[in-house]
Motif scaffolding. Structure first.
Motif, PDB file in Angstrom:
ATOM      1  N   ASN A 211      36.983  28.933  29.013  1.00 13.98           N
ATOM      2  CA  ASN A 211      37.460  29.346  29.977  1.00 13.98           C
ATOM      3  C   ASN A 211      39.061  29.648  29.865  1.00 13.98           C
ATOM      4  O   ASN A 211      39.384  30.513  30.093  1.00 13.98           O
ATOM      5  N   TYR A 212      39.586  28.667  29.310  1.00 15.23           N
ATOM      6  CA  TYR A 212      40.996  28.828  29.123  1.00 15.23           C
ATOM      7  C   TYR A 212      41.593  29.936  28.211  1.00 15.23           C
ATOM      8  O   TYR A 212      42.293  30.902  28.309  1.00 15.23           O
ATOM      9  N   GLN A 213      40.498  29.936  27.054  1.00 16.26           N
ATOM     10  CA  GLN A 213      40.834  31.041  26.228  1.00 16.26           C
ATOM     11  C   GLN A 213      40.672  32.436  26.808  1.00 16.26           C
ATOM     12  O   GLN A 213      41.409  33.391  26.636  1.00 16.26           O
ATOM     13  N   SER A 214      39.456  32.514  27.434  1.00 17.90           N
ATOM     14  CA  SER A 214      39.137  33.858  28.117  1.00 17.90           C
ATOM     15  C   SER A 214      40.277  34.410  29.080  1.00 17.90           C
ATOM     16  O   SER A 214      40.867  35.644  29.278  1.00 17.90           O
ATOM     17  N   ASP A 215      40.840  33.122  29.692  1.00 15.05           N
ATOM     18  CA  ASP A 215      41.824  33.654  30.786  1.00 15.05           C
ATOM     19  C   ASP A 215      43.155  33.888  29.956  1.00 15.05           C
ATOM     20  O   ASP A 215      43.976  34.796  30.882  1.00 15.05           O
ATOM     21  N   ILE A 216      43.537  33.509  29.246  1.00 17.59           N
ATOM     22  CA  ILE A 216      44.877  33.760  28.284  1.00 17.59           C
ATOM     23  C   ILE A 216      44.348  35.340  27.832  1.00 17.59           C
ATOM     24  O   ILE A 216      45.627  35.926  28.009  1.00 17.59           O
ATOM     25  N   LEU A 217      43.499  35.372  27.107  1.00 18.38           N
ATOM     26  CA  LEU A 217      43.260  36.723  26.712  1.00 18.38           C
ATOM     27  C   LEU A 217      43.480  38.031  27.925  1.00 18.38           C
ATOM     28  O   LEU A 217      44.001  38.976  27.857  1.00 18.38           O
ATOM     29  N   ALA A 218      42.510  37.599  29.178  1.00 14.40           N
ATOM     30  CA  ALA A 218      42.739  38.311  30.145  1.00 14.40           C
ATOM     31  C   ALA A 218      44.323  38.607  30.832  1.00 14.40           C
ATOM     32  O   ALA A 218      44.440  39.929  31.011  1.00 14.40           O
TER      33      ALA A 218
ATOM     34  N   GLN B 167      33.195  27.517  38.891  1.00 16.51           N
ATOM     35  CA  GLN B 167      34.486  27.426  38.350  1.00 16.51           C
ATOM     36  C   GLN B 167      35.506  28.139  39.532  1.00 16.51           C
ATOM     37  O   GLN B 167      35.151  29.455  40.067  1.00 16.51           O
ATOM     38  N   PRO B 168      36.653  27.656  39.662  1.00 14.46           N
ATOM     39  CA  PRO B 168      37.504  28.566  40.618  1.00 14.46           C
ATOM     40  C   PRO B 168      37.848  29.691  40.120  1.00 14.46           C
ATOM     41  O   PRO B 168      37.827  30.078  38.902  1.00 14.46           O
ATOM     42  N   VAL B 169      38.649  30.771  41.234  1.00 15.35           N
ATOM     43  CA  VAL B 169      39.260  31.841  40.548  1.00 15.35           C
ATOM     44  C   VAL B 169      40.171  31.545  39.516  1.00 15.35           C
ATOM     45  O   VAL B 169      40.907  30.831  39.654  1.00 15.35           O
ATOM     46  N   GLY B 170      39.859  32.306  38.573  1.00 14.37           N
ATOM     47  CA  GLY B 170      40.570  32.254  37.067  1.00 14.37           C
ATOM     48  C   GLY B 170      40.238  31.508  36.044  1.00 14.37           C
ATOM     49  O   GLY B 170      40.448  31.214  34.962  1.00 14.37           O
ATOM     50  N   GLN B 171      38.623  31.030  36.654  1.00  8.44           N
ATOM     51  CA  GLN B 171      37.845  30.485  35.353  1.00  8.44           C
ATOM     52  C   GLN B 171      36.277  31.156  35.511  1.00  8.44           C
ATOM     53  O   GLN B 171      36.383  32.226  36.414  1.00  8.44           O
ATOM     54  N   LYS B 172      35.340  30.733  34.938  1.00  8.66           N
ATOM     55  CA  LYS B 172      34.262  31.582  34.865  1.00  8.66           C
ATOM     56  C   LYS B 172      33.185  30.623  34.858  1.00  8.66           C
ATOM     57  O   LYS B 172      33.070  29.646  34.385  1.00  8.66           O
ATOM     58  N   PHE B 173      31.762  31.496  35.000  1.00  9.11           N
ATOM     59  CA  PHE B 173      30.380  31.041  34.628  1.00  9.11           C
ATOM     60  C   PHE B 173      30.090  30.886  33.171  1.00  9.11           C
ATOM     61  O   PHE B 173      30.568  31.895  32.688  1.00  9.11           O
ATOM     62  N   LYS B 174      29.942  29.696  32.927  1.00  8.79           N
ATOM     63  CA  LYS B 174      29.189  29.644  31.405  1.00  8.79           C
ATOM     64  C   LYS B 174      27.896  28.883  31.483  1.00  8.79           C
ATOM     65  O   LYS B 174      27.497  28.307  32.222  1.00  8.79           O
ATOM     66  N   HIS B 175      27.260  29.204  30.401  1.00  9.81           N
ATOM     67  CA  HIS B 175      26.224  28.304  30.263  1.00  9.81           C
ATOM     68  C   HIS B 175      25.669  27.832  28.816  1.00  9.81           C
ATOM     69  O   HIS B 175      26.303  28.567  27.852  1.00  9.81           O
ATOM     70  N   ASP B 176      24.863  26.888  28.505  1.00  7.99           N
ATOM     71  CA  ASP B 176      24.612  26.590  27.357  1.00  7.99           C
ATOM     72  C   ASP B 176      23.134  26.024  27.231  1.00  7.99           C
ATOM     73  O   ASP B 176      22.783  25.146  27.478  1.00  7.99           O
ATOM     74  N   ALA B 177      22.113  27.231  26.918  1.00  8.86           N
ATOM     75  CA  ALA B 177      20.739  27.097  26.943  1.00  8.86           C
ATOM     76  C   ALA B 177      20.272  25.897  25.990  1.00  8.86           C
ATOM     77  O   ALA B 177      19.312  25.325  26.568  1.00  8.86           O
TER      78      ALA B 177
END
Length: 487
Positions: free
Chosen positions: A447-454, A30-40
């Motif tokens: 991603n949005y949640q983590s970005d707001i907190l950061a 995901q672009p700068v400002g977002q993150k890698f995530k996964h769902d096994a």
């Protein structure tokens, strides 16, 4: 990918004690400002995961940065694939001008192999294969400073490979770029693959020598610091060793570039910095480079210099597209001189056109190009490029969030309205409250949640708004465009 990012596909994962835990690990770029995530659980039965079509990684600064860990606690980026030859990344090039950047770091890899296993490092090779039939893609490797340290060579299996240089223990971060070779066709429907391979390096290689030289002083330094003694001698000795190998790195870099250039010199002298600057200026003007000129740019130019030239050319091309769109509406932009301001929400405003109707049509058209113009501005603006990675990351994250909030609330809520209290996001509607505070397995809202907190954490500790650094503006004069603060 030009209009899209990439998903890292890792096949055949095993858990601790050799127990098979998951068939598939998916790393979403995901672009700068977002993150890698996964769902096994969601992905464990899937053999092939498609590419994320919503993001881009076209510039050195927009590579696959990451925040977060996978289920084993490892960082989720291209680094995850090192020393796992059965796993690979899947990506696509959308057109002949597209480039894809991927970041990885070999620090953990070196620690494991050098310090823990005593292998004195392995030679690490990155390979591009499964190149679509009839296409010729290539691989360019950069260090963390943007210096070119490897260009893909045919590996005999239809792919291109680069062996990472073992020149200095201090160099750990790398960026690899996938691009179409000049004049090559591109198949946007077919995937290429990136993977790593390893083989044992010479036990007496330069890294082993550097480690041996540093270990004596490092041990003495730790002991003296522990005992409260003066460690000036050890500190100076270690700095001297670091400088020695930094100089060695620079020498090896120059030698590599000269060796790579031999194929294209044809008896001529090697280009100097002024020659490369002229080629970059030619590229920035949108002129087509010869095969030799392209080779010299790939060899001698840094990733940032390459991106600046590319973005400058794209800026002119974008203005032409805008001009053509407006000409079809009966508006000739060459008759006007005006300034463009693009807000974090993507809204474009124009200053300098008095006719209200024409101004409105220009602003409406510009809004369609605002995301592209924003990326170009981020690439060309010196102040933004001189920010730390974290600051640039958060700035782009704030822009993405502002666009999301504007669209989700019809302009009623901006990022300034969003509050955080003990990790709980407030100042938003009931629906957004649920989505952002309890995103569950929804990667986008997580991603949005983590970005707001950061962002709020950064603003609280640094005592300044992230978006206060944003001032995206352009000047249009005589049918030409440049960023507003350009000289």
């Amino acid at each position: 990918m030009g209009k899209a990012g990439n998903i890292l596909t890792a096949l055949g994962s095993e858990g601790r004690n050799g127990m098979a835990v998951i068939n598939h690990v998916v790393l979403h770029y995901q672009p700068v400002g977002q993150k890698f995530k996964h769902d096994a659980e969601f992905f464990k039965n899937k053999k092939v995961i498609g590419e994320n079509q919503k993001v881009s990684n076209d510039y050195f600064w927009k590579s696959n940065k990451y925040i977060g860990k996978d289920w084993t606690g490892r960082d989720l980026d291209l680094t995850y694939l090192i020393d796992k030859p059965a796993r690979y990344l899947k990506g696509q090039l959308s057109d002949a001008e597209d480039v894809d950047y991927y970041e990885f770091n070999i620090n953990e890899y070196r620690i494991q192999n050098v310090l823990l296993l005593g292998k004195y490092n392995l030679n690490l090779q990155i390979t591009l294969d499964h190149i679509p039939e009839g296409c010729d893609y290539n691989l360019v490797l950069y260090d963390s400073e943007g210096n070119q340290v490897g260009i893909g060579v045919d590996n005999g299996n239809g792919g291109k490979s680069i062996t990472l240089p073992n020149w200095n223990l201090e160099n750990k971060g790398y960026m690899v770029k996938v691009q179409a070779k000049d004049g090559s066709d591109v198949n946007p429907d077919e995937y290429y693959q990136l993977s790593f391979q390893t083989n044992q390096a010479d036990k007496n290689n330069i890294l082993a020598k550097q480690m041996e030289e540093m270990s004596e002083y490092s041990y003495a330094l730790r002991k003296k610091l522990h005992d409260g003694q003066d460690a000036t001698e050890e500190i100076q000795a270690l700095e001297k060793i670091r400088k020695k190998y930094k100089d060695y790195y620079a020498e090896q870099l120059d030698q590599l570039h000269m060796e790579q250039a031999k194929e294209y010199l044809q008896g001529e002298k090697a280009p100097d910095q002024s020659d490369i600057k002229e080629l970059l200026e030619k590229m920035a003007m949108g002129e087509k480079l010869t095969e030799q000129e392209n080779a010299f740019v790939n060899i001698f130019a840094t990733a940032q210099e390459f991106d600046t030239a590319k973005a400058t050319a794209e800026l002119s091309t974008t203005l032409k597209e805008i001009t053509q769109r407006l000409e079809s509406a009966g508006i000739d932009l060459s008759e006007y001189s005006f300034n463009i301001q693009i807000g974090a929400d993507g809204k474009a405003t124009v200053d300098g056109i008095d006719d209200g109707l024409i101004k409105s049509k220009v602003e409406t058209t510009l809004k369609e190009f605002s995301e592209k113009l924003m990326d170009i501005y981020f690439t060309l603006d010196a102040d933004i490029q001189n920010m730390s990675e974290k600051e640039r990351y958060l700035l782009k994250a704030a822009v993405d969030l502002e666009k999301f909030l504007h669209k989700a609330t019809n302009g009623k809520v901006s990022l300034d309205d969003v509050k955080v209290d003990h990790g709980i996001i407030g100042g938003i509607s009931r629906n957004l409250d649920r989505l952002l505070n309890e995103p569950g397995k929804n990667l986008t809202y997580s991603n949005y949640q983590s970005d707001i907190l950061a962002i709020r954490n950064y603003e609280q500790t640094q005592h300044k708004r992230v978006l206060s650094e944003l001032n995206v503006g352009f000047r249009v004069r005589n049918g030409k465009i440049q960023i507003k603060n350009a000289v």
